[in-house]
Design a protein around this motif. Structure first.
Motif, mmCIF file in Angstrom:
data_model
loop_
_atom_site.group_PDB
_atom_site.id
_atom_site.type_symbol
_atom_site.label_atom_id
_atom_site.label_comp_id
_atom_site.label_asym_id
_atom_site.label_seq_id
_atom_site.Cartn_x
_atom_site.Cartn_y
_atom_site.Cartn_z
ATOM 1 N N UNK A 137 0.766 -1.048 -0.213
ATOM 2 C CA UNK A 137 -0.073 0.127 -0.135
ATOM 3 C C UNK A 137 0.719 1.198 -0.082
ATOM 4 N N UNK A 138 0.841 1.912 -1.149
ATOM 5 C CA UNK A 138 1.876 3.157 -1.180
ATOM 6 C C UNK A 138 1.186 4.446 -0.915
ATOM 7 N N UNK A 154 -1.326 12.878 3.905
ATOM 8 C CA UNK A 154 -1.622 12.691 5.230
ATOM 9 C C UNK A 154 -1.190 11.093 5.554
ATOM 10 N N UNK A 155 -0.315 10.719 6.283
ATOM 11 C CA UNK A 155 0.200 9.499 6.591
ATOM 12 C C UNK A 155 -0.870 8.410 7.117
ATOM 13 N N UNK A 156 -2.236 9.024 7.695
ATOM 14 C CA UNK A 156 -2.964 8.589 8.324
ATOM 15 C C UNK A 156 -4.007 7.755 7.161
ATOM 16 N N UNK A 212 4.045 8.433 16.874
ATOM 17 C CA UNK A 212 3.606 8.030 15.488
ATOM 18 C C UNK A 212 2.158 7.898 15.773
ATOM 19 N N UNK A 213 1.206 8.884 14.946
ATOM 20 C CA UNK A 213 -0.070 8.786 15.358
ATOM 21 C C UNK A 213 -0.709 7.315 14.422
ATOM 22 N N UNK A 214 0.046 6.921 13.586
ATOM 23 C CA UNK A 214 -0.452 5.863 12.842
ATOM 24 C C UNK A 214 -0.462 4.351 13.919
ATOM 25 N N UNK A 215 0.696 4.236 14.339
ATOM 26 C CA UNK A 215 0.779 3.329 15.683
ATOM 27 C C UNK A 215 -0.280 3.274 16.639
#
Length: 350
Positions: free
Chosen positions: A118-119, A125-127, A151-154
């Protein structure tokens, strides 16, 4: 009659599979003369199915190009058998993507899992990709790269109990699976090697400051300067993700300055190539007026410029470690047992 002959004979009487139509368990059952349940259990390596039957079923499945229907698997088990690798699409990431994907795929071979890359563009926005995966339930687990200290994704994945592993560490106050490279040791050893060549004033072509490994790199670099009595040549207006032409011009300007360094540490292979071009444009030669120590993924810097002190970061091995950790985490293993750090592998072995 051999297993292959039986399959060939069975094909002569099998219903025609139209172009674009997926072979199913029923197709394999027809060709082998077995029940659908037996075929399904054979493909799952059930212990009560004989070895000869399993081999016959697998042979037919391979010849047909059979793949389990993911929608059906999800309905029966609640799982997708998909692992999502979320990658930023900057130049350096692209240079190592193939090696990491190979390593992940190597571990997934023989498991029910399939890899989906998934690129996303680093400026976006990395989210977005992790929200999509969570909202659609499109993967059983996620591999993340380009980690940040907070890291908000984590946090997002952890709050939703979605299994994940990161390529890189964080500083978020909770334990999670990761595989990382020891960038602090790399930077320290790079300075050590430059000091051994008599260099006194060292510049660092560094990672982007928002990423966790930038802090590790700077810590090792500054500790090396202190331990070996060297000074730093400030060079913080570009980083390893600066466009190559701009990077080359920046290194050229640095090398033409009155306080030019006699040593340079580069944190990626692409930045080392751009830096070498900048050094040459300034009328200097690596190994003469200046030395360079660099980290790379491709193992080609010594071919390009033998005087570069090169260190290889093995992304194939990293992919394998990430895949193993994620499969174990999906299975419920303690995240504290799923953390690993790779060490430097210098070409000069010094």
């Amino acid at each position: 009659m051999s297993g292959t002959d039986r399959v060939s004979a069975g094909k002569a009487h099998a219903p025609q599979i139209l172009d674009g139509e997926r072979p199913t368990l029923k197709t394999i059952a027809y060709l082998t003369g077995l029940g659908v349940t037996t075929v399904s259990r054979a493909l799952k390596d059930a212990p009560d199915i004989g070895a000869e039957t399993k081999e016959r079923v697998r042979l037919v499945a391979r010849q047909l190009g059979y793949q389990p229907n993911r929608a059906g698997v999800r309905l029966r088990t609640g799982k997708t058998n998909v692992i999502a690798l979320v990658l930023g699409m900057d130049a350096e990431i692209m240079s190592m993507t193939g090696r990491m994907v190979y390593g992940i795929s190597d571990v997934l071979t023989g498991t029910p899992y399939h890899l989906v890359v998934t690129p996303h563009i680093n400026s976006a926005d990395p989210m977005v990709p992790v929200r999509y995966i969570a909202e659609t339930g499109s993967a059983d687990g996620v591999i993340l790269s380009r980690t940040e200290p907070d890291d908000p994704r984590i946090r997002f994945l952890a709050e939703r109990n979605i299994p994940f592993v990161t390529h890189g560490r964080t500083d978020m106050g909770f334990i999670h699976p990761y595989h990382d490279f020891d960038n602090e040791a790399f930077a320290y050893q790079a300075v050590q090697r430059l000091a051994a060549r008599g260099r006194k004033r060292i510049a660092l072509l560094r990672p982007p400051t928002q990423l966790t490994y930038a802090g590790h790199t700077l810590a090792g670099f500054h500790r090396g300067l202190k331990d070996f009595g060297l000074t730093e040549a400030p060079f913080d207006w570009i980083n390893v993700e600066t466009p190559a032409a701009e990077m080359k011009d920046g290194v050229e300007a640095l090398m033409r300055s009155a306080d030019a360094p006699d040593g340079l540490v580069c944190c990626s292979g692409s930045s080392a190539i751009a830096a070498a071009a900048g050094i040459a444009a300034a009328g200097k030669t690596i190994g003469r007026e200046v030395d360079m120590a660099a980290k790379e993924a491709a193992g080609v810097l010594p071919w390009f410029q033998p005087q570069i002190i090169a260190m290889n970061e093995d992304f194939t091995s990293a992919g394998r470690e990430l895949a193993r950790a994620l499969i174990a985490r999906i299975a419920g293993h303690d995240p504290a047992t799923l953390q690993s750090i790779a060490v430097s592998d210098w070409a000069d072995k010094g």
